[in-house]
Motif scaffolding. Structure first.
Motif, mmCIF file in Angstrom:
data_model
loop_
_atom_site.group_PDB
_atom_site.id
_atom_site.type_symbol
_atom_site.label_atom_id
_atom_site.label_comp_id
_atom_site.label_asym_id
_atom_site.label_seq_id
_atom_site.Cartn_x
_atom_site.Cartn_y
_atom_site.Cartn_z
ATOM 1 N N ALA A 136 2.994 13.626 17.753
ATOM 2 C CA ALA A 136 1.910 12.832 17.154
ATOM 3 C C ALA A 136 2.402 11.414 16.846
ATOM 4 N N GLY A 137 3.648 11.305 16.370
ATOM 5 C CA GLY A 137 4.215 9.982 16.064
ATOM 6 C C GLY A 137 4.360 9.141 17.316
ATOM 7 N N ARG A 138 4.871 9.771 18.373
ATOM 8 C CA ARG A 138 5.050 9.035 19.632
ATOM 9 C C ARG A 138 3.713 8.545 20.189
ATOM 10 N N LEU A 146 2.056 0.428 15.967
ATOM 11 C CA LEU A 146 2.989 -0.278 15.076
ATOM 12 C C LEU A 146 3.166 -1.737 15.483
ATOM 13 N N VAL A 147 2.793 -2.035 16.732
ATOM 14 C CA VAL A 147 2.974 -3.348 17.357
ATOM 15 C C VAL A 147 4.452 -3.725 17.364
ATOM 16 N N LYS A 148 4.910 -4.578 16.460
ATOM 17 C CA LYS A 148 6.324 -4.985 16.521
ATOM 18 C C LYS A 148 7.168 -4.031 15.669
ATOM 19 N N MET A 149 8.031 -3.241 16.314
ATOM 20 C CA MET A 149 8.896 -2.313 15.567
ATOM 21 C C MET A 149 10.164 -3.061 15.188
ATOM 22 N N TYR A 150 10.490 -3.071 13.896
ATOM 23 C CA TYR A 150 11.659 -3.868 13.496
ATOM 24 C C TYR A 150 12.722 -3.081 12.753
ATOM 25 N N PHE A 151 12.386 -1.891 12.233
ATOM 26 C CA PHE A 151 13.403 -1.127 11.491
ATOM 27 C C PHE A 151 13.148 0.362 11.656
ATOM 28 N N ALA A 152 14.221 1.108 11.901
ATOM 29 C CA ALA A 152 14.116 2.574 11.977
ATOM 30 C C ALA A 152 15.195 3.166 11.087
ATOM 31 N N LEU A 195 11.571 8.019 18.925
ATOM 32 C CA LEU A 195 10.287 7.607 18.339
ATOM 33 C C LEU A 195 10.010 6.136 18.659
ATOM 34 N N ALA A 196 11.077 5.332 18.682
ATOM 35 C CA ALA A 196 10.917 3.890 18.960
ATOM 36 C C ALA A 196 10.816 3.602 20.457
ATOM 37 N N GLY A 197 10.884 4.653 21.304
ATOM 38 C CA GLY A 197 10.731 4.445 22.744
ATOM 39 C C GLY A 197 12.043 4.206 23.478
ATOM 40 N N THR A 267 12.741 10.835 9.709
ATOM 41 C CA THR A 267 12.770 9.718 10.648
ATOM 42 C C THR A 267 11.670 8.761 10.214
ATOM 43 N N THR A 268 12.028 7.492 10.082
ATOM 44 C CA THR A 268 11.042 6.498 9.643
ATOM 45 C C THR A 268 11.110 5.307 10.589
ATOM 46 N N LEU A 269 9.953 4.780 10.910
ATOM 47 C CA LEU A 269 9.904 3.643 11.830
ATOM 48 C C LEU A 269 8.918 2.613 11.281
ATOM 49 N N TYR A 270 9.440 1.409 11.022
ATOM 50 C CA TYR A 270 8.605 0.346 10.455
ATOM 51 C C TYR A 270 8.122 -0.594 11.555
ATOM 52 N N GLY A 271 6.813 -0.883 11.536
ATOM 53 C CA GLY A 271 6.270 -1.901 12.419
ATOM 54 C C GLY A 271 5.473 -2.892 11.606
#
Ligand code: NAD
Length: 352
Positions: A136-138, A146-152, A195-197, A267-271
């Motif tokens: 679901a996250g992917r 998220l557009v621009k992913m900058y921190f995981a 998750l970030a690709g 797992t956390t991913l900031y965009g």
């Protein structure tokens, strides 16, 4: 009735992960739990009682010589991943191998060369890429949420979870390749990276250390780390923080666990347009000053072994690369080894 071509699977190493792969195979059309191999008679007998394979072997060369085996699932100790995988590929078998892919970069590169030269499928097992939260996250990431992913952030921390504390290969560098980082850090790293690709890694700065030697009997060989912390940079600007421990004095932020004292896996991913967290699975967005939290988990949870096996078998049948492909296995090993190198040298390690 299913029209799916049947793949005869040989299971090599019959501990917990070997069993999980077999449960997954047994649930799928066109997957046949055909053969099983382990040096241990007890494990072979337990596996035979559960899955009734047609063939049982103590020596893996004998299983690899069986022409009816189409693909091999390697769940051996880490120091055997490379040699067993290469032997299986040379015997013409496709391979799904447990984590970590190998113990160093040279080994995984030789697997890549062998698999590509022979046109065989190699996949490394990372079942957490296939659980419902990750799927679901992917989907949100792939749809540009998220557009621009900058921190995981990858967290896999345990209070009292030193595996093999009573002995065994997990605590020996020559057999495991490392400690907490290569054992469970690989889960944290791969989940955040996937998750970030799977962006290309650029550099790594890290420190690992052993702080809880005293909790393991003195006669047990223990020459690996029980914790590791890393910062990784990726092409496109993403940075990742990794926090990994087998043992530690935890705060209340780390929930109780039935077997490791306290344990946190997240797992956390900031965009710039939203933040994803997988445990619990929530997508956070902010409009003006209002924060919206949307639960994203869909369907009943699976441990991911079933979807992973289905993906591997589809790759075998169609010749397409599996989701957990060999190029990613090489990058994953480069990142893990750079973590150890950075820790040893006290300097940042560049990967490009
Ligand atoms: N995906 C996951 O979540 C997960 C969880 C646990 C372990 N693992 C990985 O799976 C692998 C195995 O871990 P484990 O916990 O089952 O270890 P284990 O030591 O409990 O089991 C390994 C098995 O391999 C057998 N074996 C060893 N050498 C052999 C040989 N030459 N020929 C045939 N059999 C041999 C042993 O008899 C044993 O039964 C490791 O690489 C580990 O990192 C993955």
């Amino acid at each position: 009735m299913s029209n799916v071509e049947t793949v005869n699977l040989g299971f090599l190493g019959l501990g917990w992960p070997g069993e999980q792969h077999a449960i997954a195979a047994a649930s799928l059309p066109g997957a046949h739990v055909y053969a099983a191999c382990d040096l241990g008679a007890e494990r072979r007998e337990k596996f035979a009682a559960q899955f009734s394979p047609e063939r049982g072997y103590a020596q893996y060369d004998d299983m690899l010589a069986d022409p009816a085996v189409g693909a091999v699932v390697v769940s051996l100790p880490n120091y055997l991943h490379a040699s067993a995988t290469l032997s299986a590929l040379r015997a013409g078998k496709h391979v799904l191998c447990e984590k970590p892919p190998t113990m160093n970069v040279a080994e995984v590169e030789s697997i890549r060369a062998e698999a590509k030269a022979r046109g065989l499928v190699y996949a490394f097992s990372r079942q957490s890429r296939f659980n419902n939260k990750m799927l679901a996250g992917r989907q949100i990431v792939d749809e540009g949420g998220l557009v621009k992913m900058y921190f995981a952030m990858g967290e896999r921390v345990r209070w009292a979870g030193i595996r093999g504390g009573g002995g065994g290969w997990f605590l020996e560098k020559s057999k495991a390749g490392g400690g907490a980082m290569i054992d469970i850090g690989v889960h944290a790293l791969d989940a955040a990276w996937y998750l970030a690709g799977c962006p290309k890694p650029v550099s790594v700065s890290a420190q690992v250390s052993a702080n809880f030697r005293r909790t393991v009997p003195a006669e047990v060989k223990f020459d690996v780390e029980d914790s590791g912390f890393a910062m990784l940079r990726f092409e496109g600007g993403l940075v990742m923080h990794l926090e990994v421990t087998w043992a530690g004095n935890m705060t209340d932020a780390v929930p109780k666990s039935p077997w490791a004292g306290h344990e946190l896996e997240n797992t956390t991913l900031y965009g710039d347009q939203g933040t994803l967290s997988l445990n619990p699975a929530v997508f956070y967005t902010m409009r003006e000053k209002e924060r919206k939290a949307t639960a994203i988990q869909t369907g009943p949870e699976t441990n991911g072994f079933d979807y992973q096996m289905a993906d591997f078998l589809d790759a075998v049948r169609t010749g397409r690369p599996p989701v957990n492909n060999v190029d990613q296995a090489v990058d994953l090993m480069k990142m893990l080894m750079a973590i150890y190198e950075s820790s040893d040298t006290g300097a940042e390690v560049r990967l490009t």
